[in-house]
Structure formats: C-alpha cells, structure tokens
Write an enzyme that holds these catalytic residues in place. Sequence first.
Site, PDB file in Angstrom:
ATOM      1  N   GLU A   1     -11.837   6.945   5.323  1.00  0.00           N
ATOM      2  CA  GLU A   1     -11.376   7.517   6.594  1.00  0.00           C
ATOM      3  C   GLU A   1     -12.614   8.063   7.317  1.00  0.00           C
ATOM      4  O   GLU A   1     -12.882   9.259   7.337  1.00  0.00           O
ATOM      5  CB  GLU A   1     -10.330   8.599   6.312  1.00  0.00           C
ATOM      6  CG  GLU A   1      -9.085   8.002   5.653  1.00  0.00           C
ATOM      7  CD  GLU A   1      -8.228   9.006   4.918  1.00  0.00           C
ATOM      8  OE1 GLU A   1      -8.486  10.218   5.042  1.00  0.00           O
ATOM      9  OE2 GLU A   1      -7.300   8.578   4.201  1.00  0.00           O
TER      10      GLU A   1
ATOM     11  N   ARG B   1      -9.787  30.364  48.420  1.00  0.00           N
ATOM     12  CA  ARG B   1      -9.641  29.217  49.311  1.00  0.00           C
ATOM     13  C   ARG B   1      -9.371  27.920  48.548  1.00  0.00           C
ATOM     14  O   ARG B   1      -8.648  27.040  49.044  1.00  0.00           O
ATOM     15  CB  ARG B   1     -10.920  29.073  50.138  1.00  0.00           C
ATOM     16  CG  ARG B   1     -10.787  28.090  51.268  1.00  0.00           C
ATOM     17  CD  ARG B   1     -12.025  27.879  52.115  1.00  0.00           C
ATOM     18  NE  ARG B   1     -13.198  28.673  51.818  1.00  0.00           N
ATOM     19  CZ  ARG B   1     -14.440  28.223  51.956  1.00  0.00           C
ATOM     20  NH1 ARG B   1     -14.639  26.979  52.365  1.00  0.00           N
ATOM     21  NH2 ARG B   1     -15.466  28.987  51.706  1.00  0.00           N
TER      22      ARG B   1
ATOM     23  N   PHE C   1      -1.394   6.501  12.371  1.00  0.00           N
ATOM     24  CA  PHE C   1      -1.545   7.905  11.978  1.00  0.00           C
ATOM     25  C   PHE C   1      -2.755   8.568  12.612  1.00  0.00           C
ATOM     26  O   PHE C   1      -2.888   9.786  12.571  1.00  0.00           O
ATOM     27  CB  PHE C   1      -1.668   8.005  10.454  1.00  0.00           C
ATOM     28  CG  PHE C   1      -2.623   7.001   9.869  1.00  0.00           C
ATOM     29  CD1 PHE C   1      -3.982   7.041  10.153  1.00  0.00           C
ATOM     30  CD2 PHE C   1      -2.166   5.992   9.041  1.00  0.00           C
ATOM     31  CE1 PHE C   1      -4.863   6.115   9.636  1.00  0.00           C
ATOM     32  CE2 PHE C   1      -3.051   5.046   8.507  1.00  0.00           C
ATOM     33  CZ  PHE C   1      -4.401   5.116   8.802  1.00  0.00           C
TER      34      PHE C   1
ATOM     35  N   HIS D   1      -1.957  16.647  -2.122  1.00  0.00           N
ATOM     36  CA  HIS D   1      -2.325  16.782  -0.713  1.00  0.00           C
ATOM     37  C   HIS D   1      -1.974  18.154  -0.125  1.00  0.00           C
ATOM     38  O   HIS D   1      -2.365  18.455   1.001  1.00  0.00           O
ATOM     39  CB  HIS D   1      -1.640  15.689   0.115  1.00  0.00           C
ATOM     40  CG  HIS D   1      -2.280  14.336  -0.040  1.00  0.00           C
ATOM     41  ND1 HIS D   1      -2.562  13.777  -1.269  1.00  0.00           N
ATOM     42  CD2 HIS D   1      -2.709  13.429   0.877  1.00  0.00           C
ATOM     43  CE1 HIS D   1      -3.115  12.595  -1.106  1.00  0.00           C
ATOM     44  NE2 HIS D   1      -3.217  12.359   0.195  1.00  0.00           N
TER      45      HIS D   1
ATOM     46  N   TYR E   1     -14.291  30.963  47.298  1.00  0.00           N
ATOM     47  CA  TYR E   1     -13.666  29.772  46.715  1.00  0.00           C
ATOM     48  C   TYR E   1     -12.472  30.093  45.818  1.00  0.00           C
ATOM     49  O   TYR E   1     -11.516  29.321  45.745  1.00  0.00           O
ATOM     50  CB  TYR E   1     -14.696  28.989  45.891  1.00  0.00           C
ATOM     51  CG  TYR E   1     -15.716  28.233  46.698  1.00  0.00           C
ATOM     52  CD1 TYR E   1     -15.764  28.302  48.084  1.00  0.00           C
ATOM     53  CD2 TYR E   1     -16.649  27.418  46.059  1.00  0.00           C
ATOM     54  CE1 TYR E   1     -16.705  27.608  48.824  1.00  0.00           C
ATOM     55  CE2 TYR E   1     -17.604  26.708  46.779  1.00  0.00           C
ATOM     56  CZ  TYR E   1     -17.622  26.816  48.162  1.00  0.00           C
ATOM     57  OH  TYR E   1     -18.557  26.117  48.872  1.00  0.00           O
TER      58      TYR E   1
ATOM     59  N   TYR F   1       0.830  -1.201   0.000  1.00  0.00           N
ATOM     60  CA  TYR F   1       0.000   0.000   0.000  1.00  0.00           C
ATOM     61  C   TYR F   1       0.866   1.253   0.000  1.00  0.00           C
ATOM     62  O   TYR F   1       1.803   1.398   0.797  1.00  0.00           O
ATOM     63  CB  TYR F   1      -0.909   0.038   1.237  1.00  0.00           C
ATOM     64  CG  TYR F   1      -1.596   1.380   1.402  1.00  0.00           C
ATOM     65  CD1 TYR F   1      -2.660   1.742   0.583  1.00  0.00           C
ATOM     66  CD2 TYR F   1      -1.146   2.306   2.349  1.00  0.00           C
ATOM     67  CE1 TYR F   1      -3.265   2.971   0.697  1.00  0.00           C
ATOM     68  CE2 TYR F   1      -1.749   3.544   2.482  1.00  0.00           C
ATOM     69  CZ  TYR F   1      -2.811   3.876   1.655  1.00  0.00           C
ATOM     70  OH  TYR F   1      -3.401   5.110   1.767  1.00  0.00           O
TER      71      TYR F   1
ATOM     72  N   ASN G   1       2.185  11.066   6.008  1.00  0.00           N
ATOM     73  CA  ASN G   1       1.498  10.376   7.102  1.00  0.00           C
ATOM     74  C   ASN G   1       2.187  10.729   8.415  1.00  0.00           C
ATOM     75  O   ASN G   1       3.417  10.817   8.487  1.00  0.00           O
ATOM     76  CB  ASN G   1       1.568   8.864   6.901  1.00  0.00           C
ATOM     77  CG  ASN G   1       0.290   8.289   6.304  1.00  0.00           C
ATOM     78  OD1 ASN G   1       0.115   7.091   6.287  1.00  0.00           O
ATOM     79  ND2 ASN G   1      -0.595   9.126   5.818  1.00  0.00           N
TER      80      ASN G   1
END
Length: 503
Positions: free
Chosen positions: A412, A282, A327, A80, A279, A50, A192
């Site tokens: 995905e 404290r 990934f 990409h 608060y 792959y 990746n």
Amino acid sequence: MRIGEPLTLASLRSVYEAPQKLELTLEAYAKIDRGAKIIADHVASGATIYGVNTGFGLLANTEIAPSELENLQRNLVLSHACGVGPALDDDVVRLALVLKIASLARGASGVRRETVAVLARLVEAEICPVIPAKGSVGASGDLAPLAHLAGVLLGIGSAKVDGRVVPATVALHQAGLKPIVLGPKEGLALLNGTQVSTALGLAGLFEAEKVFAAAIVAGAMSTDAFMGSDTPFDARIHALRGQPGQIAAAAMLRTLMQGSQIRESHRAPGDDGRVQDPYSFRCQPQVMGAALDLMRASAKTLEIEATGVTDNPLILDDGSVVSGGNFHAEPVAMAADQLAIALCEIGNISERRTAILVDPKMSGLPAFLVKESGLNSGFMIAQVTAAALVAENRLMAHPASVDTVPTSAGQEDHVSMATHGARRLLDMAENAAGVVAIELLAAAQGLDFRRPLKSSAPLERAAQEIRALVRPYERDRYFAPDIETITRHVRIGAYRGLVGDAV
C-alpha cells in the site's frame, strides 16, 4: 430512513443530528442475499479469492485452508484493531455505521443479511462502538477504525450505551444480540471502506454549514455597525463575474441588509468620509462565495461517497469477484482539504472585520467597543482570541491529501491521509465558530452604539437574539462565558434560517 435508496445530504444530516430507525428495502435484502450466495458458491468451488481464502495485503499469495476461513476473518478484525487516541464522537460513529450498512446493502460485498441486521440493530438501539480516532491513513479504507467497529459485533472491545462505556458483550446483550461468527469475506468487507473518513468529512461539512451561515449574518451586521456600504453587493456586479457562490453570497447579504435605517443614514457617497470600504467588508461575496463553492463541491463528493461501495474484492453484476482499489480514500481526502480551506477563510475574513470594528480610527466607534476605554479594555483581547483561533486554523488547513507514507511492506505504497484530514475539520469548525461568535458580539455592540438608528428587520432579530443571551458590554467583566454562549449558538445552527439552505 430507508436503506437501499440513495442517501441525500438531508438524510445524512439527520443521522448526524439524531438516532434513526432504519428500514432496509426488499431490493436491498435481495442484493445482499445474492452477493452472499456468490461468495459461498465460490468458496465451495475451491476458487481462490483475495481476502476470502488468502492472506491480506502483502500476504495475498498465501492460501488459507478451508478449515481456517472463520479464524481468518476473526484474526483480521483482531489484528487490525490498532487504533489509538480519544474515541470518536457518537454522532460520527452513528453516521459511520449507517454508511457501512448502506454500502453493504448494495450487495457487492458478499456479506449475509444477518450481519447487516446486527449493524442496523446497533443504530436503532443507540449503541456506539468505541472507535479510537487515530490510526488510519485512508489506504485500504479506514482499517483500524472499522476494525474497532466490527469488533463489537464479535463481542470484542467496548461500546457506549446511554453515555456509558461498557464491554461489547454487555452492549450486545442489552440490544438483545449475541456475538456473531463472521462468514467468508465478512471481516474484510467490514474493515475495507471509507466510511469513517466519509463520516468525519460529512460531520465537518455539516458543522461548516452552520459556521458559514453565522458568518454571513455576522458580516452583514458588521457592515451596518461599521456604517459600510451595501453597494458592493449589487447583483449586477456579481453577474458580470458569474461565479455561482459569489452570486449567492451577495444575494444573502443584500437580503439581510435590506431596509436598514443605518444604511439609509449614509446613503450618499462620502457621507461617512469613506470612498470604499476595506476588503473584509467590500469583498465578502467574493470570499464567502468562493468558500461556498468549495463547500458545495465537497458536499457533492461526500454525498456520492456515502452510497458508494468501497471495499474489496467486489461482486459484479455478472457474478464475478474482482479486486480493485475503491477503498482508496483520495476523493474524501481532497474534499476534506477543500472544506479546511473554506473554514480557514471564513474565519480569516471574520477576524479582520472584528479587528476593524475595535479600531476607532477605522470604525468611528469607541475604542475596543466600550465606553471609558482605558479604564475598560472592552473587546481588546477578544479580538486577540479570534486572531489566535485563525492562526491555529491556518496551521491545520495544510492539505492532507498531498502527503503519503507507504505502508504494508510497500504494498500500500500511496495512501490518502483522508481520515485525519477529515477529522481536523471538527476542530477547525469549532475554532471558526468561536471567531464568528466574537464578531457577532462585536457587531451587536457596534449596533448598540448606532442607536437610535435601527438595522434591517432580520439583523435586528439576530441582534435581539444575541442580547437575549448576552447583555451589552458597558464595562469590563468576565468575557469568556459570553464567547462560549454565542459560540454554542453558532454551533447549534441558529443562523441557518436567516440564509436558507445555501449548501
């Protein structure tokens, strides 16, 4: 720094803060060479792998001819590189480069040593690829941002050199480099991975550390300015609960307030008419301690991720090449969400203390911390600014990791959203730093009104530093520069020395 040895938070912080000279260990080079040879041997044998001789994502079943393997990797980078928005800061990009080098140096990615050497040369030459901040969902890693990083190696895109944006080819030439030709799997290995989201998460952590330290100091100063009690910081109280962050935060507050004349002036119960403090005074150990525990947990996750191998497919010790899902950036996304919550709460409790200091009914100090209030508005709108900043942080604190949008034609189908989840941390840290800066100014002003009594030695030093930067607020003046000055003081880590290496 040496690449091939485990990265520590200290070494990663150094990379974030300044350029570094990198040295890859002999063992790292041996691992890199072994991985590259395994990939080359698989390609020569005709085995289908792959991303090496197949398409990507939903196109994984499409075989690629041997003559097109070089184009396959180049096309991957080109297609990409789809990022949008403003460029990431140079500090983050430098950190991402080092993280990518460290990951590739594990030898499980199949890249050649020449490719890793070019990445290292970019770091040493202080060349930062221009990476648009938006466009990753943290699925197959940070695909779009890392494509822009990888593109510079091919002479594509832009890079920053000496603060100037220049074409990638010009930047490479200045470093004595030429565009490279990617080998089998190298484009995929570069794209990746979780290096950009991890770099953003680490940057958020390092900025949160500075804000946390300043908030502890501000809380102690405010307690003295308020003439509050340090009894709630008693170690025995916190030992009974056992939460480690809470125990640590209480110890910091006790140390900071030890020896305060102001505290001694109202030691007897009821001297100031209060039985218990609000608060936000404290419960500082409980709130800040919980934030500290989240920061420590996030730090551990990010430190592990920094040296991890997060691309795909991976080369195992037995020489096999297998596909998995390292990934997926879910650990980074959840760590970022924890940091976001911590930053939000640090700001929330700080703003509440400022609100009490400016309220004469609560603090016993002049209204809005200024003489002749009415004629002067003093800290009235500074507190409003703090309120605006914490409101903005509350919006950004919504967890990113619970969101998912299927991508890549459903292949995905569950994504982490780690990248923008981590990126928002820098904005949140800036907001929180502004909130704490306003409290520091208010607390210093409150201490001025308690004179001639003095606070503790460390708090007096902190107050003197503030007064060296910003004069007392005697009457209304242009306020914004004062807030900006102390915010900058917080963001350079000026208060870390007063609390130690808490995270």
